[in-house]
Design an enzyme around this catalytic site. Structure first.
Site, PDB file in Angstrom:
ATOM      1  N   ASP A  72       0.812  -1.210   0.000  1.00  0.00           N
ATOM      2  CA  ASP A  72       0.000   0.000   0.000  1.00  0.00           C
ATOM      3  C   ASP A  72       0.850   1.266   0.000  1.00  0.00           C
ATOM      4  OD1 ASP A  72       0.968  -0.323   2.611  1.00  0.00           O
ATOM      5  OD2 ASP A  72      -0.948  -1.048   3.364  1.00  0.00           O
ATOM      6  N   ASP A 141      -7.625  -4.400  14.619  1.00  0.00           N
ATOM      7  CA  ASP A 141      -8.980  -4.759  14.196  1.00  0.00           C
ATOM      8  C   ASP A 141      -8.980  -5.820  13.103  1.00  0.00           C
ATOM      9  OD1 ASP A 141      -8.009  -3.308  12.097  1.00  0.00           O
ATOM     10  OD2 ASP A 141      -9.542  -1.736  12.150  1.00  0.00           O
ATOM     11  N   GLU A 148      -9.690  -2.388   5.531  1.00  0.00           N
ATOM     12  CA  GLU A 148     -10.301  -2.163   6.834  1.00  0.00           C
ATOM     13  C   GLU A 148     -11.497  -3.096   7.047  1.00  0.00           C
ATOM     14  OE1 GLU A 148      -8.668  -0.221   8.681  1.00  0.00           O
ATOM     15  OE2 GLU A 148      -8.116   1.679   7.771  1.00  0.00           O
TER      16      GLU A 148
END
Length: 268
Positions: A72, A141, A148
């Site tokens: 990324d 997470d 995400e």
């Protein structure tokens, strides 16, 4: 799936570096047949890069015929910015090994056409056939790269809006000022990752324990990106003891016995 339960984060870094070197050397890459390696940024893989540099300096591996693809890059952050992933990779790894500059691939977050840049990146990966080994980290997470929670498990390289949790977590690299963290990033997709021949995730620290539990014992679902690796034929989780705190005792015991030889290879 493999789970390599080690004691410390340092052992995780050494095991991961040794595994990468073993894979490269076994592959015996050439100019016509390079080894394709996927790479992350962030705090977790930093020590692994240091270990890889040591192994290169000891002449145990060459990166001359290795092609890399990074996961990324921030959107709108100049390449020369100290917190760009271009800067991170060159300062912490590429400048210290014999990789050829033309073999380094990092998404361009400053292009005028983000969709075209993402399409080009996917095509470049395909031109090599596949990524032989993709190393990654994981967020608290369960996100991988900038996929995400609630990211499509069929996603490809694209632009993503970063969550508030990620902005806060990454603010430590921007003087602890959330307003300085870019709000968007270009990232490989979950399906891009799953296309790799092998995926190795480094999971360290008690704050990653819930993510590891979701990846190993939980159900596959898009709120825990890490869980998608249950669908992969060759996924490896390399973790330290604090990261296993949420796993069942019998799960850790099972993998400790199963991977006894692999564990001792880094302890000896």
């Amino acid at each position: 799936m493999r789970l390599i339960p080690l004691k410390t984060a340092q052992q995780v870094s050494k095991w991961a570096a040794k595994h990468i070197v073993d894979r490269i050397n076994t592959f015996a890459p050439t100019a016509e047949r390079p080894f394709v390696l996927g790479l992350p940024t962030g705090g977790t893989p930093l020590q692994t890069y240091k270990e890889l540099i040591k192994l290169y300096q000891a002449e145990e591996v060459s990166f001359k015929y290795v092609v890399t693809f990074n996961m990324d890059e921030y959107v709108g952050l100049p390449k020369e910015h100290p917190e760009s992933y271009h800067s991170f990779m060159y300062n912490n790894f590429f400048n210290h090994i014999d990789i050829q500059p033309q073999n380094i691939n990092i998404l361009d977050g400053n292009t005028d056409d983000h969709d075209e840049e993402c399409r080009r990146y996917e095509e470049k990966i395909k031109s090599y056939g596949k990524i032989n080994l993709f190393m990654g980290g994981v967020g608290v997470d369960g996100h991988i790269a900038f996929n995400e929670p609630a990211s499509s498990l069929a996603s490809r390289t694209r632009i993503k809006t970063l969550t508030e949790d990620t902005l806060i977590a990454n603010s430590r690299f921007f003087d602890n000022d959330v307003t300085k963290v870019p709000k968007y990033a270009l990232t490989i997709g979950v399906a891009t990752l799953l296309d790799a021949e092998e995926v190795m995730l480094l999971v360290t620290g008690h704050n990653k324990a819930l993510a590891l539990q979701a990846g190993v014992e939980g159900n596959v679902n898009h709120f825990w990106t890490i869980s998608a690796l249950q669908l992969h034929r060759h996924a490896i989780f390399v973790c330290d003891e604090p990261a296993t705190q949420e796993l069942k005792v019998k799960t850790v015991k099972y993998f400790t016995e199963l991977e006894q030889r692999a564990i001792h290879s880094v302890l000896d």
